[in-house]
Scaffold this active site. Sequence first.
Site, PDB file in Angstrom:
ATOM      1  N   HIS A 114      -9.803  -8.227  11.504  1.00 44.72           N
ATOM      2  CA  HIS A 114      -9.175  -9.194  10.594  1.00 44.72           C
ATOM      3  C   HIS A 114      -7.998  -9.880  11.269  1.00 44.72           C
ATOM      4  O   HIS A 114      -7.341  -9.324  12.157  1.00 44.72           O
ATOM      5  CB  HIS A 114      -8.751  -8.538   9.279  1.00 44.72           C
ATOM      6  CG  HIS A 114      -7.631  -7.539   9.387  1.00 44.72           C
ATOM      7  ND1 HIS A 114      -6.303  -7.882   9.245  1.00 44.72           N
ATOM      8  CD2 HIS A 114      -7.624  -6.202   9.586  1.00 44.72           C
ATOM      9  CE1 HIS A 114      -5.544  -6.811   9.360  1.00 44.72           C
ATOM     10  NE2 HIS A 114      -6.326  -5.772   9.573  1.00 44.72           N
ATOM     11  N   ASP A 150      -5.544 -11.736   9.259  1.00 48.65           N
ATOM     12  CA  ASP A 150      -4.367 -11.813   8.392  1.00 48.65           C
ATOM     13  C   ASP A 150      -3.421 -10.666   8.723  1.00 48.65           C
ATOM     14  O   ASP A 150      -3.837  -9.625   9.250  1.00 48.65           O
ATOM     15  CB  ASP A 150      -4.766 -11.785   6.920  1.00 48.65           C
ATOM     16  CG  ASP A 150      -5.505 -10.507   6.531  1.00 48.65           C
ATOM     17  OD1 ASP A 150      -6.477 -10.149   7.246  1.00 48.65           O
ATOM     18  OD2 ASP A 150      -5.124  -9.872   5.542  1.00 48.65           O
ATOM     19  N   ASP A 186      -2.355  -4.652  14.504  1.00 49.12           N
ATOM     20  CA  ASP A 186      -3.072  -4.700  13.217  1.00 49.12           C
ATOM     21  C   ASP A 186      -3.219  -6.156  12.775  1.00 49.12           C
ATOM     22  O   ASP A 186      -2.393  -6.650  12.022  1.00 49.12           O
ATOM     23  CB  ASP A 186      -2.281  -3.897  12.189  1.00 49.12           C
ATOM     24  CG  ASP A 186      -2.939  -3.844  10.823  1.00 49.12           C
ATOM     25  OD1 ASP A 186      -4.164  -3.976  10.741  1.00 49.12           O
ATOM     26  OD2 ASP A 186      -2.208  -3.668   9.830  1.00 49.12           O
ATOM     27  N   GLU A 199      -7.756  -8.878   4.526  1.00 50.30           N
ATOM     28  CA  GLU A 199      -7.858  -7.418   4.582  1.00 50.30           C
ATOM     29  C   GLU A 199      -6.611  -6.743   4.030  1.00 50.30           C
ATOM     30  O   GLU A 199      -6.693  -5.695   3.394  1.00 50.30           O
ATOM     31  CB  GLU A 199      -8.096  -6.983   6.030  1.00 50.30           C
ATOM     32  CG  GLU A 199      -8.559  -5.536   6.177  1.00 50.30           C
ATOM     33  CD  GLU A 199      -7.413  -4.541   6.307  1.00 50.30           C
ATOM     34  OE1 GLU A 199      -7.679  -3.330   6.245  1.00 50.30           O
ATOM     35  OE2 GLU A 199      -6.244  -4.979   6.466  1.00 50.30           O
ATOM     36  N   GLU A 200      -5.452  -7.366   4.234  1.00 56.40           N
ATOM     37  CA  GLU A 200      -4.201  -6.751   3.833  1.00 56.40           C
ATOM     38  C   GLU A 200      -3.898  -6.912   2.342  1.00 56.40           C
ATOM     39  O   GLU A 200      -2.951  -6.308   1.846  1.00 56.40           O
ATOM     40  CB  GLU A 200      -3.036  -7.344   4.648  1.00 56.40           C
ATOM     41  CG  GLU A 200      -3.135  -7.135   6.152  1.00 56.40           C
ATOM     42  CD  GLU A 200      -2.911  -5.691   6.570  1.00 56.40           C
ATOM     43  OE1 GLU A 200      -2.748  -4.830   5.691  1.00 56.40           O
ATOM     44  OE2 GLU A 200      -2.905  -5.436   7.786  1.00 56.40           O
ATOM     45  N   ASP A 228      -9.593  -1.073  13.838  1.00 52.86           N
ATOM     46  CA  ASP A 228      -8.423  -1.290  12.990  1.00 52.86           C
ATOM     47  C   ASP A 228      -7.811   0.017  12.515  1.00 52.86           C
ATOM     48  O   ASP A 228      -7.359   0.104  11.388  1.00 52.86           O
ATOM     49  CB  ASP A 228      -8.843  -2.155  11.785  1.00 52.86           C
ATOM     50  CG  ASP A 228      -7.670  -2.616  10.942  1.00 52.86           C
ATOM     51  OD1 ASP A 228      -6.541  -2.663  11.459  1.00 52.86           O
ATOM     52  OD2 ASP A 228      -7.884  -2.926   9.761  1.00 52.86           O
ATOM     53  N   HIS A 234       2.451  -2.163  10.539  1.00 57.33           N
ATOM     54  CA  HIS A 234       3.263  -2.573   9.383  1.00 57.33           C
ATOM     55  C   HIS A 234       4.747  -2.323   9.594  1.00 57.33           C
ATOM     56  O   HIS A 234       5.533  -2.497   8.651  1.00 57.33           O
ATOM     57  CB  HIS A 234       2.803  -1.901   8.098  1.00 57.33           C
ATOM     58  CG  HIS A 234       1.449  -2.330   7.640  1.00 57.33           C
ATOM     59  ND1 HIS A 234       0.909  -1.937   6.435  1.00 57.33           N
ATOM     60  CD2 HIS A 234       0.510  -3.126   8.202  1.00 57.33           C
ATOM     61  CE1 HIS A 234      -0.291  -2.460   6.283  1.00 57.33           C
ATOM     62  NE2 HIS A 234      -0.559  -3.187   7.357  1.00 57.33           N
TER      63      HIS A 234
END
Length: 467
Positions: A84, A86, A115, A149-150, A173, A435
């Site tokens: 992903h 995003d 990520d 995805e997030e 991921d 994150h």
Amino acid sequence: MRLEDQIDKMKEDIVSAVQACIRIKSVKDDAHAAQGAPFGPGIREALEWTLRLGEKLGFDVKNVDGYAGHIEMGSGDLLGILGHLDVVPEGDGWSVPPYSATIKDGKIYGRGALDDKGPSLAALFAMKAIKDAKIPLNKRVRLILGTDEESGWADMDYYLQKEEVPYMGFAPDAEFPLIHAEKGILHLEFKKSFAAALPHLVSIRGGERANVVPDVCEVILTGLDRDSVAQSLKEFAFPEDVNGQLQDQQAGQEMKLIFKGVGAHGSLPQHGKNAVLYALKFLRLLPLSAEEQETLDFILTYPGTGFFGEGFEIALRDEPSGQLSLNLGILELTSGEIRFVLDIRYPVTYGRDDVVLPIEKVAQKGGYSLQVINHQKAHHVPKDSALVQSLLKAYADVTGLEPYAFAIGGGTYAKALPQGVAFGPVFPGEPEVIHCADEYISIDNILLTTKVYAQAILNIASDPEYR
């Protein structure tokens, strides 16, 4: 030329591509959504840029209405690699600009480096290495690029309705060696209105996403003595890396406090220090009204007790996937109402009702409405399956490290496939920076990851003589 040597020769191209992709701020932006950009212009730019790169490298590409896209090679049955583009909001605490893709000490820093832009591009260049080596494949290999995805997987829901669903595949991921089980995910929203305006709590705001441990919480108070609040802040025993500060005088009697903690992925709340909870613990010591105290006590007692659902008495665990986790990801309080959102990851042998029903009873007792705003079922692929064994062999052969499969609380696109697992890119013993501020991927590791993915593709999609 050996495939690994060929990947080493692409080092500059791989690093440059990762940097260019990181520099695109691909955070969801509903306010500017449009046709072809359902999640905002930044995400569209990242998708279009990556598809152009895939086309430039000689692959077939397709943009599926801006929701997702894919880059494909080969023919036959379909192997999916689901990444992903995003990213979560950057947050505070960075030592470098979060979208600068700064290289420092052999690492590429930036939101999305780990990520999931770096690993997704590693998969793309793994495909490129196989293509350049002219190794024949007996399957199609499709790199699917998601864009939501997030936030809620609206991208994958749309894509899989429009396009062929790979029977098996992996998501680059998560972590190496391999994740064969992923816990169920629940996002639960609590809401409550107050009968009258609260006298002292003007607002409390912390967290941007349910799946992130909040690293900042802002509080505005009124009707309290400023000197007393300041003295209480000085005396409060904050843990290391957590603090609270009283800002400059606000208009009238209002005062602003900023609490800073340590962010982490919502599936690992024990790795962070939740700024919201420390803010509430401090506020609970002030001379607030009975209703304000009761509101803070509810949060501190239920979501604020432990990391594993102890407050709600749902500390579930099982052998395949371990223990449940619970993160208070968002809190928004005004003088008239309160809203907060929990991120819960439950073990694979349990179901939605095992978690939601006990929480519903607590919510009703406290006068809160409760809504399930997102749910992903648990997912499990047996360790002895051909997919798991093929990927573990690739990992062991390339790295020389011990291959094993394990479970996580994080949810990846692997759940979208009948047989899907998460495979890399974080190697054992490495710090968990997904994150977090100063997210990074090391250049050595992105090259090693590319080599592992190339061998994995060969193990699944080529004739035995090339494996």
